[in-house]
Design a protein around this motif. Structure first.
Motif, PDB file in Angstrom:
ATOM      1  N   ILE A  10       0.815  -1.213   0.000  1.00  0.00           N
ATOM      2  CA  ILE A  10       0.000   0.000   0.000  1.00  0.00           C
ATOM      3  C   ILE A  10       0.850   1.266   0.000  1.00  0.00           C
ATOM      4  O   ILE A  10       0.416   2.305  -0.487  1.00  0.00           O
ATOM      5  CB  ILE A  10      -1.021   0.011   1.158  1.00  0.00           C
ATOM      6  N   ILE A  11       2.043   1.184   0.521  1.00  0.00           N
ATOM      7  CA  ILE A  11       2.938   2.350   0.496  1.00  0.00           C
ATOM      8  C   ILE A  11       3.405   2.608  -0.936  1.00  0.00           C
ATOM      9  O   ILE A  11       3.433   3.750  -1.385  1.00  0.00           O
ATOM     10  CB  ILE A  11       4.125   2.153   1.453  1.00  0.00           C
ATOM     11  N   LEU A  12       3.742   1.561  -1.652  1.00  0.00           N
ATOM     12  CA  LEU A  12       4.131   1.701  -3.050  1.00  0.00           C
ATOM     13  C   LEU A  12       2.962   2.252  -3.867  1.00  0.00           C
ATOM     14  O   LEU A  12       3.153   3.140  -4.698  1.00  0.00           O
ATOM     15  CB  LEU A  12       4.590   0.361  -3.626  1.00  0.00           C
ATOM     16  N   ARG A  15       2.698   5.939  -3.280  1.00  0.00           N
ATOM     17  CA  ARG A  15       3.800   6.652  -3.943  1.00  0.00           C
ATOM     18  C   ARG A  15       3.552   6.772  -5.439  1.00  0.00           C
ATOM     19  O   ARG A  15       3.745   7.832  -6.035  1.00  0.00           O
ATOM     20  CB  ARG A  15       5.117   5.928  -3.662  1.00  0.00           C
ATOM     21  N   VAL A  16       3.115   5.666  -6.053  1.00  0.00           N
ATOM     22  CA  VAL A  16       2.857   5.675  -7.494  1.00  0.00           C
ATOM     23  C   VAL A  16       1.688   6.608  -7.818  1.00  0.00           C
ATOM     24  O   VAL A  16       1.755   7.377  -8.780  1.00  0.00           O
ATOM     25  CB  VAL A  16       2.597   4.244  -8.016  1.00  0.00           C
ATOM     26  N   GLU A  17       0.640   6.570  -7.020  1.00  0.00           N
ATOM     27  CA  GLU A  17      -0.484   7.478  -7.228  1.00  0.00           C
ATOM     28  C   GLU A  17      -0.011   8.928  -7.188  1.00  0.00           C
ATOM     29  O   GLU A  17      -0.393   9.737  -8.041  1.00  0.00           O
ATOM     30  CB  GLU A  17      -1.560   7.257  -6.165  1.00  0.00           C
ATOM     31  N   ALA A  61       8.059   8.031 -15.679  1.00  0.00           N
ATOM     32  CA  ALA A  61       7.953   8.749 -14.400  1.00  0.00           C
ATOM     33  C   ALA A  61       8.380   7.845 -13.241  1.00  0.00           C
ATOM     34  O   ALA A  61       9.108   8.279 -12.345  1.00  0.00           O
ATOM     35  CB  ALA A  61       6.527   9.251 -14.191  1.00  0.00           C
ATOM     36  N   LEU A  62       7.943   6.592 -13.265  1.00  0.00           N
ATOM     37  CA  LEU A  62       8.318   5.661 -12.196  1.00  0.00           C
ATOM     38  C   LEU A  62       9.801   5.341 -12.251  1.00  0.00           C
ATOM     39  O   LEU A  62      10.469   5.285 -11.205  1.00  0.00           O
ATOM     40  CB  LEU A  62       7.499   4.373 -12.283  1.00  0.00           C
ATOM     41  N   SER A  63      10.337   5.166 -13.428  1.00  0.00           N
ATOM     42  CA  SER A  63      11.771   4.880 -13.569  1.00  0.00           C
ATOM     43  C   SER A  63      12.615   6.035 -13.071  1.00  0.00           C
ATOM     44  O   SER A  63      13.605   5.836 -12.348  1.00  0.00           O
ATOM     45  CB  SER A  63      12.116   4.576 -15.023  1.00  0.00           C
TER      46      SER A  63
END
Length: 72
Positions: A10-12, A15-17, A61-63
């Motif tokens: 849920i933390i990931l 962060r992604v959101e 963006a994630l990379s």
């Protein structure tokens, strides 16, 4: 919609959101309700979905944020 990533972390997800919102990339989290309903056993991961034409930008963006290893 195309799956960007799938996880029980849920933390990931949070962060992604945040990253996607920061880059103005529309997304939907699938299976959030089912994940909560099944409890904490982790049988049903949540999926972050983006539009097909935003997939490359979302992956970039994630990379750039150091989360590339989380991508399938």
């Amino acid at each position: 919609m195309i799956e960007l990533l799938k996880t029980n972390d849920i933390i990931l997800i949070s962060r992604v959101e945040s990253l996607l919102e920061e880059h103005d990339i529309a997304f939907v989290v699938f299976d959030a309700f089912m994940s909560v309903m099944e409890g904490s056993i982790g049988a049903i991961p949540r999926r972050i979905m983006v539009r097909a034409d935003d997939l490359d930008a979302a992956r970039h963006a994630l990379s750039e944020a150091g989360l590339g290893r989380e991508l399938p």
